[in-house]
Design a protein around this motif. Structure first.
Motif, PDB file in Angstrom:
ATOM      1  N   ILE A  65       0.837  -1.206   0.000  1.00 28.90           N
ATOM      2  CA  ILE A  65       0.000   0.000   0.000  1.00 28.90           C
ATOM      3  C   ILE A  65       0.868   1.251   0.000  1.00 28.90           C
ATOM      4  N   TYR A  66       1.935   1.229   0.796  1.00 26.19           N
ATOM      5  CA  TYR A  66       2.854   2.366   0.846  1.00 26.19           C
ATOM      6  C   TYR A  66       3.453   2.645  -0.534  1.00 26.19           C
ATOM      7  N   TYR A  67       3.942   1.583  -1.192  1.00 23.24           N
ATOM      8  CA  TYR A  67       4.553   1.773  -2.512  1.00 23.24           C
ATOM      9  C   TYR A  67       3.511   2.156  -3.557  1.00 23.24           C
ATOM     10  N   SER A  68       2.259   1.711  -3.371  1.00 19.28           N
ATOM     11  CA  SER A  68       1.201   2.084  -4.312  1.00 19.28           C
ATOM     12  C   SER A  68       0.959   3.584  -4.287  1.00 19.28           C
ATOM     13  N   PHE A  69       1.035   4.188  -3.106  1.00 18.98           N
ATOM     14  CA  PHE A  69       0.876   5.631  -2.989  1.00 18.98           C
ATOM     15  C   PHE A  69       2.094   6.386  -3.511  1.00 18.98           C
ATOM     16  N   ASN A  70       3.163   5.660  -3.803  1.00 22.84           N
ATOM     17  CA  ASN A  70       4.383   6.292  -4.315  1.00 22.84           C
ATOM     18  C   ASN A  70       4.650   5.914  -5.770  1.00 22.84           C
ATOM     19  N   GLY A  71       3.584   5.564  -6.492  1.00 19.34           N
ATOM     20  CA  GLY A  71       3.689   5.390  -7.942  1.00 19.34           C
ATOM     21  C   GLY A  71       3.885   3.972  -8.454  1.00 19.34           C
ATOM     22  N   TRP A  72       4.008   2.969  -7.553  1.00 21.02           N
ATOM     23  CA  TRP A  72       4.196   1.594  -7.989  1.00 21.02           C
ATOM     24  C   TRP A  72       2.837   0.943  -8.228  1.00 21.02           C
ATOM     25  N   THR A  73       2.807  -0.012  -9.180  1.00 19.65           N
ATOM     26  CA  THR A  73       1.577  -0.738  -9.498  1.00 19.65           C
ATOM     27  C   THR A  73       1.813  -2.227  -9.320  1.00 19.65           C
TER      28      THR A  73
END
Length: 282
Positions: free
Chosen positions: A148-156
């Motif tokens: 979830i953290y990486y999703s908010f930082n542009g990762w899919t």
């Protein structure tokens, strides 16, 4: 007059080496949960950080993996963030290794208990597997939060229908870990040397599984042999469901299931056989 019926419990010796007696195990389900609670209460007894070690341990591990394998060795992470890639492999491997390690010393470690009171001996290894599964669930939440953290930082992250295999993946690893652990504990009752080698052998086994490296670095000519390790298809399917990074031929998974069933049955057979005489050896 008192019409209460007298209840009797008759303990009879096992006449077969392969005996599950699932009905008896069901009657002792409360004992299984007591063993699960005991596992947690004794594991973190006299520790400062207590149960938080469940999260600290994988975090320290993935930081080391990121530095050694990701930065120094420069191994591929299949386009995933390093921490997510290493944590996903680490938690699934930890579940299996705990099933093996915790069940590899049952007779020697619980001789005092086995010699005093009767209870179905399979309750102990089953409680160890349940404990390992609870550990996995807690660490899986850490993985979900990290994603979830990486999703908010542009990762899919591409979740796939392979996630539906998740219960079967955990069941397979639990059964396989049970079988391997029971075989080891049966052998170490007589030959204690193996108990010293277990953790070392598990470490080597981890490097034979795509936990800290991508499956893409394995030469294609060795792939069939590589897939004979039942843990490998389970790890691949787990990552396929979470990230869509791999694609597994389900026939290979079927073969690994056949190996799993054979090993688990062999483990129960050796466990029941050793149970009859182990108290005279330890």
């Amino acid at each position: 007059m008192n019409d209460k019926k007298a209840h009797k419990t008759i303990i009879t010796p096992k006449t077969r080496f392969f005996s599950l007696n699932l009905q008896e195990l069901l009657k002792y389900r409360d004992l299984i949960w007591l063993f699960v609670k005991k596992n947690y209460s004794t594991r973190y007894k006299q520790t400062i950080l207590g149960s938080s070690w469940l999260l600290i341990t994988p975090i320290l591990s993935i930081i080391c993996y990121s530095i050694i394998f990701g930065t120094v060795a420069g191994l591929s992470t299949d386009g995933l963030p390093k921490l997510v890639f290493y944590l996903s492999g680490n938690i699934i491997w930890s579940f299996f290794s705990k099933c093996v390690n915790d069940n590899s010393n049952l007779f020697v470690g619980n001789a005092y208990l086995f010699g005093k009171v009767y209870f179905p001996r399979l309750t102990l290894p089953i409680s160890n597997i349940i404990t390992a599964f609870f550990d996995f669930c807690i660490q899986f939440l850490l993985l979900a939060l990290l994603m979830i953290y990486y999703s908010f930082n542009g990762w899919t992250f591409n979740l796939t229908p392979a996630l539906l295999y998740f219960p079967l993946i955990m069941l397979q690893l639990g059964l396989f870990g049970l079988g391997v652990g029971l075989i080891i504990t049966s052998v170490t009752t007589k030959y204690r040397d193996l108990s010293i080698l277990v953790h070392f052998l598990m470490q080597i086994w981890m490097y034979g599984t795509p936990v800290v490296y991508s499956l893409s670095i394995v030469p294609q000519r060795f792939m069939s042999l590589y897939m004979l390790n039942p843990v490998t298809p389970a790890v691949i399917l787990f990552k396929q469901g979470m990230f869509g990074s791999y694609s597994l031929d389900l026939k290979l998974w079927g073969i690994s299931w056949a190996v799993t069933i054979v090993i688990s049955l062999l483990g129960i057979f050796s466990y029941n056989k050793t149970e009859k005489t182990f108290i005279d050896k330890v």
